[in-house]
Design a protein around this motif. Structure first.
Motif, PDB file in Angstrom:
ATOM      1  N   LYS A 223       0.816  -1.225   0.000  1.00 13.26           N
ATOM      2  CA  LYS A 223       0.000   0.000   0.000  1.00 13.26           C
ATOM      3  C   LYS A 223       0.843   1.265   0.000  1.00 13.26           C
ATOM      4  O   LYS A 223       0.307   2.370  -0.183  1.00 13.26           O
ATOM      5  CB  LYS A 223      -0.942   0.007   1.205  1.00 13.26           C
ATOM      6  CG  LYS A 223      -0.248   0.190   2.546  1.00 13.26           C
ATOM      7  CD  LYS A 223      -1.252   0.160   3.699  1.00 13.26           C
ATOM      8  CE  LYS A 223      -0.576   0.381   5.060  1.00 13.26           C
ATOM      9  NZ  LYS A 223      -1.535   0.317   6.172  1.00 13.26           N
ATOM     10  N   VAL A 224       2.156   1.144   0.194  1.00 14.16           N
ATOM     11  CA  VAL A 224       3.028   2.320   0.200  1.00 14.16           C
ATOM     12  C   VAL A 224       3.156   2.846  -1.228  1.00 14.16           C
ATOM     13  O   VAL A 224       3.513   2.117  -2.149  1.00 14.16           O
ATOM     14  CB  VAL A 224       4.411   1.976   0.776  1.00 14.16           C
ATOM     15  CG1 VAL A 224       5.337   3.193   0.694  1.00 14.16           C
ATOM     16  CG2 VAL A 224       4.282   1.504   2.219  1.00 14.16           C
ATOM     17  N   LYS A 225       2.863   4.111  -1.403  1.00 11.55           N
ATOM     18  CA  LYS A 225       2.863   4.729  -2.730  1.00 11.55           C
ATOM     19  C   LYS A 225       3.623   6.051  -2.720  1.00 11.55           C
ATOM     20  O   LYS A 225       3.824   6.685  -1.678  1.00 11.55           O
ATOM     21  CB  LYS A 225       1.416   5.016  -3.169  1.00 11.55           C
ATOM     22  CG  LYS A 225       0.493   3.807  -3.239  1.00 11.55           C
ATOM     23  CD  LYS A 225       0.811   2.894  -4.394  1.00 11.55           C
ATOM     24  CE  LYS A 225      -0.335   1.948  -4.729  1.00 11.55           C
ATOM     25  NZ  LYS A 225      -0.749   1.091  -3.598  1.00 11.55           N
ATOM     26  N   ASN A 226       4.007   6.478  -3.904  1.00 12.13           N
ATOM     27  CA  ASN A 226       4.504   7.831  -4.091  1.00 12.13           C
ATOM     28  C   ASN A 226       3.350   8.820  -3.950  1.00 12.13           C
ATOM     29  O   ASN A 226       2.181   8.434  -4.035  1.00 12.13           O
ATOM     30  CB  ASN A 226       5.136   7.968  -5.483  1.00 12.13           C
ATOM     31  CG  ASN A 226       6.425   7.187  -5.612  1.00 12.13           C
ATOM     32  OD1 ASN A 226       7.316   7.287  -4.768  1.00 12.13           O
ATOM     33  ND2 ASN A 226       6.527   6.405  -6.685  1.00 12.13           N
ATOM     34  N   PRO A 227       3.662  10.107  -3.747  1.00 11.02           N
ATOM     35  CA  PRO A 227       2.579  11.093  -3.622  1.00 11.02           C
ATOM     36  C   PRO A 227       1.632  11.130  -4.816  1.00 11.02           C
ATOM     37  O   PRO A 227       0.458  11.490  -4.660  1.00 11.02           O
ATOM     38  CB  PRO A 227       3.341  12.421  -3.480  1.00 11.02           C
ATOM     39  CG  PRO A 227       4.628  12.031  -2.823  1.00 11.02           C
ATOM     40  CD  PRO A 227       4.979  10.704  -3.435  1.00 11.02           C
ATOM     41  N   ASP A 228       2.112  10.736  -6.000  1.00  7.19           N
ATOM     42  CA  ASP A 228       1.233  10.746  -7.179  1.00  7.19           C
ATOM     43  C   ASP A 228       0.434   9.453  -7.320  1.00  7.19           C
ATOM     44  O   ASP A 228      -0.286   9.263  -8.309  1.00  7.19           O
ATOM     45  CB  ASP A 228       2.046  11.016  -8.452  1.00  7.19           C
ATOM     46  CG  ASP A 228       3.048   9.908  -8.783  1.00  7.19           C
ATOM     47  OD1 ASP A 228       3.118   8.917  -8.019  1.00  7.19           O
ATOM     48  OD2 ASP A 228       3.773  10.043  -9.790  1.00  7.19           O
ATOM     49  N   GLY A 229       0.576   8.547  -6.346  1.00  6.24           N
ATOM     50  CA  GLY A 229      -0.176   7.305  -6.369  1.00  6.24           C
ATOM     51  C   GLY A 229       0.526   6.159  -7.067  1.00  6.24           C
ATOM     52  O   GLY A 229       0.032   5.019  -7.049  1.00  6.24           O
ATOM     53  N   SER A 230       1.683   6.428  -7.675  1.00  4.87           N
ATOM     54  CA  SER A 230       2.426   5.378  -8.366  1.00  4.87           C
ATOM     55  C   SER A 230       3.333   4.629  -7.390  1.00  4.87           C
ATOM     56  O   SER A 230       3.479   5.013  -6.225  1.00  4.87           O
ATOM     57  CB  SER A 230       3.291   5.993  -9.477  1.00  4.87           C
ATOM     58  OG  SER A 230       4.419   6.668  -8.905  1.00  4.87           O
ATOM     59  N   THR A 231       3.941   3.568  -7.882  1.00  4.42           N
ATOM     60  CA  THR A 231       4.948   2.849  -7.097  1.00  4.42           C
ATOM     61  C   THR A 231       6.306   2.907  -7.787  1.00  4.42           C
ATOM     62  O   THR A 231       7.199   2.122  -7.479  1.00  4.42           O
ATOM     63  CB  THR A 231       4.541   1.376  -6.873  1.00  4.42           C
ATOM     64  OG1 THR A 231       4.346   0.741  -8.136  1.00  4.42           O
ATOM     65  CG2 THR A 231       3.269   1.295  -6.045  1.00  4.42           C
TER      66      THR A 231
END
Length: 349
Positions: A223-231
């Motif tokens: 579930k950990v993502k970048n601020p833009d929602g990507s991985t």
């Protein structure tokens, strides 16, 4: 690293949005750890700063810069992991600013690494703890840990070959979902500090075990993502030793970890379209470890869609005459001689 404490390729950013194709010559990254700034840190995250041993001849220690130059030039290595104690970087002042003197010394190692053209991993070697207390779960707050990483990321945001290793070998963390929230806070902070594309290594519980990742920590860390929602650039950090109790304290190896760890992990990574880096592995300079470590590495080289590479444990400031898992090369004049394990398995063939 459990053992001691008992005493250019476009891999960042959008390039990691999907698994990369397998390369004929194996994984993208090979290298070793350059230890020393982590010396004195226990598995409870307590660090005796007087025991830190900078692996730099300019600071009175072994020639870690020369080791890295040799590893790149003669062995084809292109990644080094640079362990350091959290306490060392902020001079024991939890929540404080990076100590200019200690940071300056550690940065000498970082700059020596970058000067080789290799990728360089900042590794906070504290086992998810500060003096025995777990981050975000009764110990230091997430904000205090984020403060550390915000400062580190700000300093190195312009360096495309820096890699941020969030935490070495968390273990016995009670709530893996809360730990994933801690990791998420750090990822958000690193990206927010301007390090938009560098790789970030996501550490799980269970000593970052490659075997445990698919069923224990991995589902929470997904579930950990970048601020833009990507991985993009978010890589699972895994470790795996090859001795009888997986501690990395024995000179003999008994397993290649393929069926018990890396094959299941490869399947899980493919299912979730993710990738991993084995940032600690190794063994004694013995025939058994040559056999099993070479086999383990061969498996990684055959599955490069999900495994980016590995860094062995360890070179740097260890005494090669007394340390069981030494990867410290011997210097004679202007030439270096690798340990038998490095020569057999880690050196680019």
């Amino acid at each position: 690293m459990f053992t001691f404490l008992l005493t250019t390729l476009a891999v960042a950013g959008r390039a990691l949005a999907a698994p990369v194709a397998e390369r004929a010559d194996g994984v993208q990254f090979i290298g070793t750890n350059i230890a020393g700034f982590d010396f004195g840190c226990s598995i409870q995250g307590a660090c005796n700063l007087t025991q830190a041993t900078p692996p730099l001849s300019s600071l009175g220690g072994p020639d870690g810069a020369g080791q890295m130059q040799h590893f790149v030039k003669d062995d084809g290595m292109n990644m080094f992991r640079l362990p350091v104690g959290w306490q060392y970087l902020i001079n024991n002042k939890l929540g404080g600013t990076l100590d200019s003197g200690n940071l300056g010394r550690y940065d000498q190692l970082v700059q020596a690494c970058l000067a080789t053209g290799a990728y360089c991993i900042v590794d906070i070697h504290n086992y998810a703890r500060w003096n025995g207390q777990i981050i975000g779960q009764g110990g230091p707050t997430n904000d205090q840990f984020v403060n550390l990483w915000t400062q580190i990321a700000t300093k190195y945001a312009s360096q495309s070959k820096m890699v941020f290793g969030v935490m070495n070998e968390p273990h016995d963390v009670p709530d893996i979902n809360k730990w994933a929230d801690t990791v998420q806070a750090v990822v958000t902070a690193i990206r927010g500090a301007g390090a938009k594309n560098q790789m970030i290594l996501l550490p799980g519980n269970d000593w970052t075990s490659a075997a445990a990742m698919p069923t224990k920590s991995g589902p929470a860390l997904l579930k950990v993502k970048n601020p833009d929602g990507s991985t993009d650039g978010l890589i699972f950090d895994v470790h795996k030793y090859l001795d009888s109790d997986n501690s990395g304290t024995h000179t003999e190896c008994v397993t290649d970890n393929i069926s018990g760890a890396f094959q299941p992990l490869a399947t899980w990574l493919r299912t979730n379209k993710r990738q991993a880096l084995n940032s600690e592995t190794g063994g004694g300079n013995t025939a058994s470890c040559q056999k099993y470590l070479c086999a383990q590495i061969q498996f990684l080289n055959q599955n490069t869609d999900v495994f980016l590479g590995y860094t062995g444990w360890s070179a740097g400031a260890f005494n090669p005459q007394t340390y069981e898992l030494s990867e410290v090369p011997a210097k004679n004049g202007n030439s270096w001689t690798d340990t038998s394990l490095v020569k057999a398995c880690i050196k680019k063939q």
